[in-house]
Design a protein around this motif. Structure first.
Motif, PDB file in Angstrom:
ATOM      1  N   TYR A 166      -6.435   0.390   0.650  1.00 17.79           N
ATOM      2  CA  TYR A 166      -7.483   1.372   0.837  1.00 17.79           C
ATOM      3  C   TYR A 166      -8.973   0.820   0.388  1.00 17.79           C
ATOM      4  CZ  TYR A 166      -4.005   4.940   0.731  1.00 17.79           C
ATOM      5  OH  TYR A 166      -3.121   5.901   0.947  1.00 17.79           O
TER       6      TYR A 166
ATOM      7  N   LYS B   4     -15.929  11.198  -3.911  1.00 23.07           N
ATOM      8  CA  LYS B   4     -14.792  11.499  -2.871  1.00 23.07           C
ATOM      9  C   LYS B   4     -13.477  11.418  -3.394  1.00 23.07           C
ATOM     10  CE  LYS B   4     -13.467  11.322   1.766  1.00 23.07           C
ATOM     11  NZ  LYS B   4     -13.515  10.536   3.079  1.00 23.07           N
ATOM     12  N   ALA B   5     -13.314  10.171  -4.026  1.00 23.45           N
ATOM     13  CA  ALA B   5     -12.103   9.554  -4.695  1.00 23.45           C
ATOM     14  C   ALA B   5     -11.873  10.591  -6.013  1.00 23.45           C
ATOM     15  CB  ALA B   5     -12.146   8.227  -5.038  1.00 23.45           C
TER      16      ALA B   5
ATOM     17  N   THR C 171      -8.244   2.716 -10.451  1.00 25.31           N
ATOM     18  CA  THR C 171      -8.644   2.063  -8.994  1.00 25.31           C
ATOM     19  C   THR C 171      -7.168   2.467  -7.813  1.00 25.31           C
ATOM     20  OG1 THR C 171      -7.862   0.201 -10.041  1.00 25.31           O
ATOM     21  CG2 THR C 171     -10.201   0.164  -9.248  1.00 25.31           C
ATOM     22  N   THR C 172      -5.958   2.482  -8.546  1.00 24.81           N
ATOM     23  CA  THR C 172      -4.795   2.693  -7.822  1.00 24.81           C
ATOM     24  C   THR C 172      -4.602   4.145  -7.754  1.00 24.81           C
ATOM     25  OG1 THR C 172      -4.182   1.375  -9.684  1.00 24.81           O
ATOM     26  CG2 THR C 172      -3.328   0.501  -7.645  1.00 24.81           C
TER      27      THR C 172
ATOM     28  N   PRO D 293      -6.499   7.104  -6.662  1.00 27.73           N
ATOM     29  CA  PRO D 293      -6.826   7.572  -5.567  1.00 27.73           C
ATOM     30  C   PRO D 293      -5.766   7.298  -4.179  1.00 27.73           C
ATOM     31  CG  PRO D 293      -8.827   6.593  -6.489  1.00 27.73           C
ATOM     32  CD  PRO D 293      -7.569   6.191  -7.300  1.00 27.73           C
ATOM     33  N   PRO D 294      -5.532   6.170  -4.020  1.00 25.48           N
ATOM     34  CA  PRO D 294      -4.404   6.037  -2.893  1.00 25.48           C
ATOM     35  C   PRO D 294      -3.199   6.550  -3.270  1.00 25.48           C
ATOM     36  CG  PRO D 294      -5.626   3.757  -3.743  1.00 25.48           C
ATOM     37  CD  PRO D 294      -6.098   4.948  -4.591  1.00 25.48           C
TER      38      PRO D 294
ATOM     39  N   LEU E  11     -10.917   7.324   1.255  1.00 18.54           N
ATOM     40  CA  LEU E  11     -11.856   7.348   0.069  1.00 18.54           C
ATOM     41  C   LEU E  11     -13.242   7.018   0.477  1.00 18.54           C
ATOM     42  CD1 LEU E  11      -9.094   5.361  -2.152  1.00 18.54           C
ATOM     43  CD2 LEU E  11      -9.554   7.943  -2.048  1.00 18.54           C
TER      44      LEU E  11
ATOM     45  N   LEU F 280     -10.500  13.893  -5.037  1.00 21.83           N
ATOM     46  CA  LEU F 280      -9.000  13.899  -4.366  1.00 21.83           C
ATOM     47  C   LEU F 280      -8.119  13.714  -5.681  1.00 21.83           C
ATOM     48  CD1 LEU F 280      -9.027  11.405  -1.639  1.00 21.83           C
ATOM     49  CD2 LEU F 280      -7.564  13.593  -1.465  1.00 21.83           C
TER      50      LEU F 280
ATOM     51  N   SER G 112       0.694  -1.260  -0.177  1.00 22.50           N
ATOM     52  CA  SER G 112       0.032   0.018  -0.029  1.00 22.50           C
ATOM     53  C   SER G 112       0.965   1.280   0.138  1.00 22.50           C
ATOM     54  CB  SER G 112      -0.799  -0.073   1.187  1.00 22.50           C
ATOM     55  OG  SER G 112      -1.258   1.251   1.523  1.00 22.50           O
ATOM     56  N   THR G 113       0.394   2.503  -0.439  1.00 30.70           N
ATOM     57  CA  THR G 113       1.104   3.553  -0.569  1.00 30.70           C
ATOM     58  C   THR G 113       1.331   3.878   1.080  1.00 30.70           C
ATOM     59  OG1 THR G 113      -0.861   5.079  -0.532  1.00 30.70           O
ATOM     60  CG2 THR G 113       0.110   4.590  -2.601  1.00 30.70           C
ATOM     61  N   ALA G 114       0.550   3.614   1.959  1.00 24.13           N
ATOM     62  CA  ALA G 114       0.810   3.785   3.500  1.00 24.13           C
ATOM     63  C   ALA G 114       2.009   3.145   3.837  1.00 24.13           C
ATOM     64  CB  ALA G 114      -0.278   3.101   4.113  1.00 24.13           C
TER      65      ALA G 114
ATOM     66  N   VAL H  60     -14.865   3.332  -9.258  1.00 26.36           N
ATOM     67  CA  VAL H  60     -14.292   4.714  -8.937  1.00 26.36           C
ATOM     68  C   VAL H  60     -14.783   5.626  -9.820  1.00 26.36           C
ATOM     69  CG1 VAL H  60     -12.230   5.956  -8.775  1.00 26.36           C
ATOM     70  CG2 VAL H  60     -12.056   3.593  -7.710  1.00 26.36           C
TER      71      VAL H  60
ATOM     72  N   VAL I 295      -3.959  10.129  -2.109  1.00 29.23           N
ATOM     73  CA  VAL I 295      -4.048  10.279  -0.582  1.00 29.23           C
ATOM     74  C   VAL I 295      -2.592  10.172  -0.040  1.00 29.23           C
ATOM     75  CG1 VAL I 295      -4.734   8.923   1.431  1.00 29.23           C
ATOM     76  CG2 VAL I 295      -6.092   9.047  -0.513  1.00 29.23           C
ATOM     77  N   ALA I 296      -1.727   9.586  -0.701  1.00 31.19           N
ATOM     78  CA  ALA I 296       0.040   9.438  -0.338  1.00 31.19           C
ATOM     79  C   ALA I 296       0.325  10.817  -0.555  1.00 31.19           C
ATOM     80  CB  ALA I 296       0.536   8.422  -0.833  1.00 31.19           C
TER      81      ALA I 296
ATOM     82  N   ASN J 100     -17.381   6.699  -7.157  1.00 28.35           N
ATOM     83  CA  ASN J 100     -16.801   7.476  -6.080  1.00 28.35           C
ATOM     84  C   ASN J 100     -16.469   8.687  -6.069  1.00 28.35           C
ATOM     85  OD1 ASN J 100     -15.601   7.990  -3.576  1.00 28.35           O
ATOM     86  ND2 ASN J 100     -14.581   6.078  -3.438  1.00 28.35           N
TER      87      ASN J 100
ATOM     88  N   HIS K 220      -8.587  -2.351  -2.045  1.00 32.02           N
ATOM     89  CA  HIS K 220      -7.782  -2.452  -3.004  1.00 32.02           C
ATOM     90  C   HIS K 220      -6.614  -1.595  -2.470  1.00 32.02           C
ATOM     91  CE1 HIS K 220      -6.120  -2.790  -6.876  1.00 32.02           C
ATOM     92  NE2 HIS K 220      -6.152  -1.405  -7.173  1.00 32.02           N
ATOM     93  N   VAL K 221      -5.337  -2.417  -2.672  1.00 28.16           N
ATOM     94  CA  VAL K 221      -4.022  -1.761  -2.170  1.00 28.16           C
ATOM     95  C   VAL K 221      -4.109  -0.946  -0.809  1.00 28.16           C
ATOM     96  CG1 VAL K 221      -2.924  -1.910  -4.482  1.00 28.16           C
ATOM     97  CG2 VAL K 221      -4.173   0.442  -3.966  1.00 28.16           C
TER      98      VAL K 221
END
Ligand code: SF4
Lengths: 383, 81
Positions: free
Chosen positions: B49, A267-268, A145-146, A148-149, B33, A271, A120-122, A207, A152-153, A265, B46-47
Motif C-alpha cells: 500500500y 484518510k488512513a 503502519t500495517t 490501514p492496509p 490510502l 479508515l 500484502s492484504t491484497a 500515518v 482496507v482489506a 495521513n 509498505h506491505v
C-alpha cells in the motif's frame, strides 16, 4: 568510523558527531530509547553507537511487532491452521517465530497445514477469491503502519461480500506502549530502566502524525524526537534530544519533517477508526497487559472477525523461561545478558522472538553487535 | 517489517490500483490510502500500500541509503517473492 566514512554523507555525519560531542555535558549521562526496530537496525548496521561520546547510550525498545506478539496469539494462529484447516495467510516475518513447544507456523506448514506467506492484504483477498470453498484467515500483526492496509482489506471483503475471508487481528498501538514502559508497576520487578528521551517511530508517525506523542511528552516529562531511519537522521535526532535534555525541555520535535506532519495521513486514520475500535487491554510479549494498547474489529465487521468466527482455545501462553525477551524489550537487559544468546538461540534457530526478526535487538546484536562487543577487528572482516 | 520503500508510479489502473517501479521490479500496489496520485509521482510503499507521497529528492535519498546498506535487495526479494 568505518561505516559512516564510507557513506556518502560522511562530512555531514562528522559534523553532527562533532556537535554531539561538543554539546553532550560530560557530567551527565544520556539514555535514549529508540522505539522502532528500524532504528535498532540502523544503529547497529552503521555503527552509530561508535560515533557517540561515552555518556550517550541507546536503549533498545520494544518496537518490533513480531517481537511483542505474545506466544498465546501465535498459538491461536497455529490452531486456526491446524484444527480448523483454514488457509492461514501472514507476513513473512511471522513464519519462524517459535510458539509453545517451539512450534512455529513454518513447522505447522511442514506438517501439512496450509500456511501461506503474503506480501500484502491484497494477496490474502485474492487467495480467498480463488478458493471459495475454503476459509481464508489473514493473521494481521503490526503497528500503525500495517493497520490501514488491514482496514482496507476488511472494507473490500465487506463490499465484495466475501463469505470465506476473515482477519485475526493483532494490531497494536505505539503511544500506549511507550506510556506503559514509563509507568507500569512491573518495571520495579524487572529493574528500572533509565530513559532520558525517545527516538519516536517515523513511519508510524507518517500515518498517525507527531501529535499523539505530545500527551506523554507533557505527562511523563520526556523529550521525544520523531526520527527517520537513516543513520544521519538518528544522529541528528540524538543531537536534538541532547539539546532538549540540556535545556530541561520536554517537547515533541520532528526531525523527519520531510515525511511526517503533525496530523499524519488523515484518510488512513479515518479508515482505521471506521473498521477498528480499542481493546480494553492486550497482552504484549515482554510488557505484559497494557490497557488500551491494541485494536479489535468493530461489530459491524463481525462476519470477517476470526476471533468471532472460530473458537480459539489457547489461553495461557508459555514463554521459554530462560529467554530474557521481556527484559530486553523494556531495555532493562542487553541480549548478551541472556544465557541462551548465541549458544542455544541464534537467528537460524531462534528461541525467543527478539532473535527472529532482523529488527529484534537480539538479532541485531548477533549480526553486528557481538563482533563489536567482543572482537572489534572482526567487524571489518565481516563486512 | 516496518520499512517502507519509495517507488515511482508508472501506471494507474482501476480500483485504486497502480503499477509502481522499484528499481527494476514492477509491482501492483494499492492507492486506497492516498489521494491525488499521478503517474511519475513517488509514493512510500509498505506491505503493498502507498502510505503517502514523497518528493523525488526524498525518494532518491532513501533509495540510495537502502541500496548502500544492502536493505533494498532484501526488501525487493520479499516483494517479488
Ligand atoms: S537471545 Fe534468544 S532466548 Fe535470549 S532473550 Fe534473545 S531471543 Fe530470548
Amino acid at each position: 568510523m568505518k561505516y559512516v566514512d564510507e557513506y556518502r554523507d560522511r562530512d555531514l555525519a562528522r559534523t553532527v558527531a562533532a556537535a554531539i560531542a561538543a554539546e553532550a555535558d560530560p557530567d551527565r549521562s544520556y539514555h535514549f530509547m529508540e522505539f522502532c526496530g528500524g532504528h535498532t537496525h540502523a544503529i547497529f548496521r552503521y555503527g552509530v553507537q561508535d560515533l557517540m561520546p561515552e555518556n550517550v547510550h541507546f536503549v533498545h525498545g520494544p518496537g518490533c511487532p513480531v517481537c511483542v506478539l505474545p506466544v498465546a496469539r501465535l498459538d491461536d494462529a497455529v490452531e486456526l491452521a491446524e484444527r480448523y484447516g483454514v488457509i492461514l495467510c501472514t507476513y513473512g516475518d511471522m513464519m519462524r517465530v517459535p510458539g509453545t513447544k517451539q512450534r512455529s507456523l513454518i513447522r505447522a506448514k511442514a506438517d501439512g497445514a496450509d500456511v501461506r506467506m503474503v506480501y500484502s492484504t491484497a494477496d490474502a483477498l485474492r487467495i480467498a477469491r480463488e478458493n471459495p470453498d475454503r476459509q481464508v484467515v489473514f493473521f494481521a500483526i503490526g503497528f500503525e503502519t500495517t493497520t490501514p492496509p488491514t482496514a482496507v482489506a476488511l472494507k473490500t471483503a465487506e463490499a465484495e461480500k466475501l463469505g470465506n475471508f476473515s482477519v485475526f487481528c493483532n494490531h497494536v498501538l505505539t503511544p500506549s506502549a511507550i506510556s506503559h514502559i514509563l509507568e507500569s508497576p512491573e518495571v520495579r520487578d524487572l529493574g528500572i530502566v533509565k530513559i532520558d528521551g525517545f527516538l519516536g517511530p517515523s513511519h508510524v508517525s507518517s500515518v498517525i502524525g507527531s501529535q499523539p506523542y505530545e500527551f506523554f511528552a507533557e505527562e511523563f516529562q520526556k523529550p521525544v524526537v520523531i526520527a527517520g531511519f537513516e543513520p544521519l537522521d538518528v544522529m541528528q535526532s540524538v543531537l536534538m534530544l541532547i539539546r532538549q535534555v540540556n535545556d530541561g525541555r520536554c517537547e515533541v520535535e520532528n526531525e523527519y519533517t520531510r515525511v511526517v506532519t503533525e496530523e499524519g495521513n488523515v484518510k488512513a486514520q479515518t479508515l482505521v477508526s471506521e473498521v477498528f475500535e480499542l481493546r480494553k487491554s492486550f497482552d504484549w510479549r515482554g510488557l505484559g497487559t497494557v490497557p488500551y494498547s491494541a485494536l479489535r474489529i468493530r461489530d459491524r465487521f463481525a462476519k470477517f472477525d476470526a476471533e468471532k468466527q472460530f473458537e480459539l482455545s489457547v489461553k495461557a501462553s508459555r514463554e521459554v523461561k530462560s529467554c530474557e525477551c521481556p527484559s530486553i524489550l523494556r531495555g532493562v537487559k542487553k541480549p548478551t545478558d541472556c544465557k541462551l544468546f548465541g549458544t542455544v538461540c541464534t537467528p537460524q534457530s531462534p528461541v525467543g522472538s527478539c532473535m527472529v526478526s532482523s529488527e529484534g535487538a537480539c538479532a541485531a546484536y548477533w549480526t553486528y553487535g557481538r563482533f563489536r562487543d567482543q572482537q572489534p577487528s572482526k567487524l571489518e572482516a565481516a563486512e | 517489517m516496518c520499512l517502507a520503500i519509495p517507488a515511482r508510479v508508472v501506471e494507474l489502473l482501476d480500483n485504486d490500483v497502480a503499477v509502481v517501479a522499484f528499481d527494476t521490479v514492477r509491482k501492483r500496489i494499492s492507492l486506497a490510502l492516498v489521494e491525488d496520485v499521478a503517474i511519475g509521482d513517488f509514493v512510500l510503499v509498505h506491505v503493498g500500500y502507498a502510505l503517502h507521497k514523497v518528493s523525488v529528492e526524498e525518494a532518491e535519498r532513501t533509495l540510495g541509503m537502502m541500496a548502500e546498506a544492502g536493505v533494498l535487495r532484501e526488501e525487493l526479494e520479499e516483494i517479488s517473492a
